[in-house]
Enzyme design. Structure first.
Site, short mmCIF file in Angstrom:
data_model
loop_
_atom_site.label_atom_id
_atom_site.label_comp_id
_atom_site.label_asym_id
_atom_site.label_seq_id
_atom_site.Cartn_x
_atom_site.Cartn_y
_atom_site.Cartn_z
N LYS A 31 -79.65 64.69 2.34
CA LYS A 31 -78.90 63.45 2.12
C LYS A 31 -79.88 62.29 2.15
O LYS A 31 -80.70 62.17 3.06
CB LYS A 31 -77.86 63.26 3.25
CG LYS A 31 -77.02 62.00 3.08
CD LYS A 31 -75.86 62.24 2.13
CE LYS A 31 -75.21 60.96 1.62
NZ LYS A 31 -75.88 60.41 0.40
N GLN B 30 -85.70 59.52 6.82
CA GLN B 30 -84.28 59.86 6.66
C GLN B 30 -83.87 61.04 7.55
O GLN B 30 -82.73 61.09 8.02
CB GLN B 30 -84.01 60.19 5.18
CG GLN B 30 -82.56 60.06 4.76
CD GLN B 30 -82.15 58.63 4.45
OE1 GLN B 30 -82.88 57.92 3.77
NE2 GLN B 30 -81.01 58.19 4.93
N LYS C 251 -83.21 59.47 11.00
CA LYS C 251 -82.09 58.53 10.89
C LYS C 251 -80.77 59.29 10.80
O LYS C 251 -79.81 59.01 11.52
CB LYS C 251 -82.28 57.68 9.62
CG LYS C 251 -81.22 56.64 9.39
CD LYS C 251 -81.26 56.07 7.97
CE LYS C 251 -82.61 55.52 7.60
NZ LYS C 251 -82.56 54.77 6.31
N LYS D 170 -84.95 62.10 -0.10
CA LYS D 170 -85.03 60.82 -0.83
C LYS D 170 -85.48 61.13 -2.24
O LYS D 170 -86.15 62.13 -2.48
CB LYS D 170 -86.06 59.89 -0.18
CG LYS D 170 -85.82 58.43 -0.50
CD LYS D 170 -84.75 57.86 0.40
CE LYS D 170 -84.38 56.46 0.02
NZ LYS D 170 -83.51 55.86 1.07
N GLY E 280 -77.51 55.40 -3.22
CA GLY E 280 -78.34 54.30 -3.70
C GLY E 280 -79.45 53.92 -2.73
O GLY E 280 -79.52 54.39 -1.59
N ASP E 281 -80.33 53.08 -3.20
CA ASP E 281 -81.38 52.42 -2.41
C ASP E 281 -81.83 51.26 -3.30
O ASP E 281 -81.04 50.81 -4.15
CB ASP E 281 -82.52 53.41 -2.09
CG ASP E 281 -83.49 52.87 -1.03
OD1 ASP E 281 -83.18 53.00 0.16
OD2 ASP E 281 -84.55 52.30 -1.37
N THR F 229 -74.61 49.14 5.34
CA THR F 229 -75.96 49.02 5.92
C THR F 229 -76.13 47.66 6.59
O THR F 229 -76.62 47.57 7.73
CB THR F 229 -77.03 49.25 4.84
OG1 THR F 229 -76.71 50.43 4.12
CG2 THR F 229 -78.41 49.37 5.46
N ASN G 270 -78.29 44.40 -1.65
CA ASN G 270 -77.13 44.97 -0.97
C ASN G 270 -77.18 44.78 0.55
O ASN G 270 -76.22 44.29 1.16
CB ASN G 270 -77.01 46.45 -1.32
CG ASN G 270 -75.93 47.14 -0.51
OD1 ASN G 270 -76.21 47.73 0.53
ND2 ASN G 270 -74.68 47.01 -0.95
N SER H 76 -72.00 56.94 4.21
CA SER H 76 -72.08 57.94 3.13
C SER H 76 -71.53 59.27 3.63
O SER H 76 -70.81 59.97 2.90
CB SER H 76 -73.53 58.15 2.69
OG SER H 76 -73.93 57.15 1.78
P1 NDP Z 1 -81.48 46.05 -3.48
O1 NDP Z 1 -82.14 46.58 -4.69
O2 NDP Z 1 -80.02 45.79 -3.48
O3 NDP Z 1 -82.20 44.72 -2.98
C1 NDP Z 1 -83.54 44.70 -2.66
C2 NDP Z 1 -83.94 43.29 -2.30
O4 NDP Z 1 -85.24 43.31 -1.73
C3 NDP Z 1 -84.01 42.35 -3.49
O5 NDP Z 1 -83.72 41.05 -3.10
C4 NDP Z 1 -85.46 42.50 -3.92
O6 NDP Z 1 -85.98 41.39 -4.62
C5 NDP Z 1 -86.16 42.64 -2.58
N1 NDP Z 1 -87.36 43.45 -2.77
C6 NDP Z 1 -87.41 44.75 -3.13
N2 NDP Z 1 -88.68 45.16 -3.24
C7 NDP Z 1 -89.43 44.10 -2.96
C8 NDP Z 1 -90.81 43.89 -2.90
N3 NDP Z 1 -91.69 44.88 -3.19
N4 NDP Z 1 -91.26 42.67 -2.54
C9 NDP Z 1 -90.38 41.68 -2.24
N5 NDP Z 1 -89.04 41.81 -2.28
C10 NDP Z 1 -88.59 43.01 -2.64
O7 NDP Z 1 -81.85 47.13 -2.32
P2 NDP Z 1 -81.13 47.36 -0.91
O8 NDP Z 1 -80.61 46.09 -0.37
O9 NDP Z 1 -80.23 48.53 -1.06
O10 NDP Z 1 -82.37 47.86 -0.02
C11 NDP Z 1 -83.17 46.99 0.75
C12 NDP Z 1 -83.89 47.77 1.83
O11 NDP Z 1 -82.93 48.41 2.68
C13 NDP Z 1 -84.80 48.88 1.34
O12 NDP Z 1 -85.89 49.01 2.22
C14 NDP Z 1 -83.92 50.13 1.46
O13 NDP Z 1 -84.70 51.30 1.58
C15 NDP Z 1 -83.19 49.81 2.75
N6 NDP Z 1 -81.95 50.52 2.99
C16 NDP Z 1 -80.93 50.50 2.08
C17 NDP Z 1 -79.75 51.15 2.34
C18 NDP Z 1 -78.59 51.08 1.42
O14 NDP Z 1 -77.54 51.62 1.77
N7 NDP Z 1 -78.69 50.42 0.27
C19 NDP Z 1 -79.58 51.95 3.57
C20 NDP Z 1 -80.68 51.85 4.50
C21 NDP Z 1 -81.82 51.17 4.19
P3 NDP Z 1 -86.24 41.51 -6.21
O15 NDP Z 1 -84.87 41.46 -6.82
O16 NDP Z 1 -87.08 40.34 -6.53
O17 NDP Z 1 -86.94 42.82 -6.43
O1 2IT Z 2 -82.26 54.51 3.38
C1 2IT Z 2 -81.07 54.89 3.43
O2 2IT Z 2 -80.57 55.32 4.47
C2 2IT Z 2 -80.26 54.76 2.22
N1 2IT Z 2 -80.74 54.25 1.21
C3 2IT Z 2 -78.85 55.28 2.20
C4 2IT Z 2 -78.83 56.77 1.96
C5 2IT Z 2 -77.48 57.37 1.76
O3 2IT Z 2 -77.46 58.57 1.47
O4 2IT Z 2 -76.45 56.70 1.87
#
Ligand code: NDP
Ligand code: 2IT
Length: 447
Positions: free
Chosen positions: A92, A113, A116, A128, A167-168, A212, A243, A379
């Protein structure tokens, strides 16, 4: 070999066997540094080489993803799925679409992961995947064609009982919809539990979108509560505007805090009055625009192109963008400016030097594998609903998420106490996450 030397030798071996994958090395090192005392208490884990086995993914798949852009040009990307550990349940973990993706990023994320997912208490293994595809600036049709081509390879190795992606970065509801549509077409099955983060009309769960950010805020609330404190009146800085950042903003405001800075990879916006949720949602989720455009709607807000968000003084920092975004220098600045708590919404957003600075300054520090576990936990709740052909309400699902985050906090806190590092949730999360997986692996024998 004495145990600490043995752990160091395992790390050196990981570096040698996985050359050039610096993020993976970093994630492994951080976990291994916590595990010495665990081997002392559980010598059978050392005997069975559990740590050595955990560091080697069970299966890694790399594939070609050809697709055609809107001008008819052929494009080629690389797809990945690293199925790291299935001791606790089906693999997952999310899919990341970002140009920086290579095997080392996917392996660091897959490794994190495992622990976590273990901390959530739910039956899910660790994985992943993703691609170096850059969704930025692509049309809906291009994203759809890419997702269809990606799934045309991925479908062979996933399944509701095998591996369940979500997603991520760069993969949200739109992408999951296209991926699900192609999976359904290829397999001729409506197998809802094969992906999570689905739309509510075709098997998605309430609260998965928010999970998240909400979960990370709940975790920080628990850390603050432990110090007889809370979000009320706190100035909060949330990096990113995707997100995780958006739903951190929503929950922080519900709990009485104020988010005063957000960002994207181009720059930083400061809104001392507190960010307006609906504007950020409209700009980022609907129109897919840049955070600087926020200032067009809220004239008092200030945009700084290329600025460093960690220079903005705050009480609580919630890094929610990407790995290694808080350096040692940033951590020192945050401490100097009076920051009392950090909740990692992103995966590994703080460098090892930064983590040490926070811990030695007595800053409450919620590491990603604990603080951002609410996403994957919800999830797993989505999988549960799909398996039972149920759809729970928003409040019911949010209450379950809240309870899970309280449990994650308690488990990390108790493990930190038990293994001699009270208040150190990094050590607590690593140890508690590891022990459950190690027990399951021991029970399964040498597989
Ligand atoms: P999104 O794609 O929705 O948003 C990512 C955000 O972070 C955007 O604002 C983006 O800016 C910025 N960003 C991404 N990469 C970079 C970079 N290299 N330098 C500067 N800014 C950056 O992703 P999420 O919100 O889903 O994910 C954000 C973080 O949370 C990640 O580390 C992800 O692994 C983690 N995460 C996500 C989960 C989920 O359920 N979605 C669960 C657990 C952890 P820009 O648009 O300019 O790229
Ligand atoms: O980093 C993470 O935990 C995620 N992007 C969510 C993974 C998931 O399977 O919901």
């Amino acid at each position: 070999m004495p145990l600490l030397e043995r752990v160091e030798a395992i790390y050196q071996d990981v570096v040698k066997r996985n050359p050039g994958e610096s993020e993976f090395h970093q994630a492994v090192k951080e976990v291994l540094e916590s595990l010495g005392p665990v081997l002392v208490k559980y010598p059978d884990f050392a005997e069975a080489k559990i740590i050595e086995r955990i560091c080697e993914p069970e299966r890694q798949t790399i594939f070609r993803v050809p697709w055609q852009d809107d001008r008819g040009q052929v494009q080629i990307n690389r797809g990945f799925r690293v199925q790291f550990n299935s001791a606790l349940g089906p693999y997952k973990g999310g899919l990341r679409f970002h140009p920086s993706v290579y095997l080392g990023i996917i392996k660091f994320l897959g490794f994190e992961q495992i622990f976590k997912n273990s901390l959530t208490g739910l039956p899910i293994g660790g994985a992943k995947g993703g691609s170096d595809f850059d969704p930025k600036g692509k049309s809906d049709n291009e994203v759809m064609r890419f997702c269809q081509s990606f799934m045309t390879e991925l479908w062979r190795i996933i399944g509701e009982h095998t591996d369940v992606p979500a997603g991520d970065i760069g993969v949200g509801g739109r992408e999951i919809g296209y991926l699900f549509g192609q999976y359904k077409r290829l397999t001729n099955k409506f197998e809802a539990g094969v992906l999570t983060g689905k739309g509510l009309v075709y098997g998605g769960s309430q609260v998965r979108t928010e999970a998240t950010g909400y979960g990370c805020t709940y975790f920080v609330e628990e850390m603050l509560k432990g110090k007889k404190n809370g979000f009320k009146g706190k100035k909060v800085v949330v990096s990113g505007s995707g997100n995780v950042a958006i739903y951190t903003l929503e929950k922080v405001h519900q709990l009485g805090g104020k988010v005063i800075a957000m960002s994207d990879s181009n720059g930083v916006v400061v809104d001392e009055r507190g960010f307006h949720l609906e504007t950020v949602q409209q700009l980022k989720e609907v129109e897919r625009r840049r955070i600087r455009d926020y200032c067009d709607y809220h004239k008092h807000a200030k945009y700084q192109a290329g600025g460093n968000i960690w220079d903005v003084p705050c009480d609580v920092a919630m890094p929610s963008a990407t790995q290694n975004e808080i350096t040692g220098k940033d951590a020192r600045k945050l401490v100097k400016n009076g920051c009392i708590a950090v909740g990692e919404g992103a995966n590994m957003p703080t460098t090892p030097e930064g983590v040490q600075i926070f811990l030695s300054a007595g800053v409450l520090f919620g590491p990603g594998k604990a603080a951002n576990a609410g996403g994957v936990a919800t999830s797993a709740l989505e999988m549960q609903q799909n398996a039972g052909r149920e759809a729970w309400g928003f409040e019911e699902t949010d209450a379950k998420l809240h309870q899970i985050m309280k449990n994650v906090y308690t488990i990390c806190s108790e493990a930190a106490d038990e293994f001699g590092s009270p208040g150190n949730f990094v050590v607590g999360a690593n140890i508690a996450g590891f022990i459950k997986v190690a027990r399951a692996m021991t029970a399964h024998g040498l597989v």
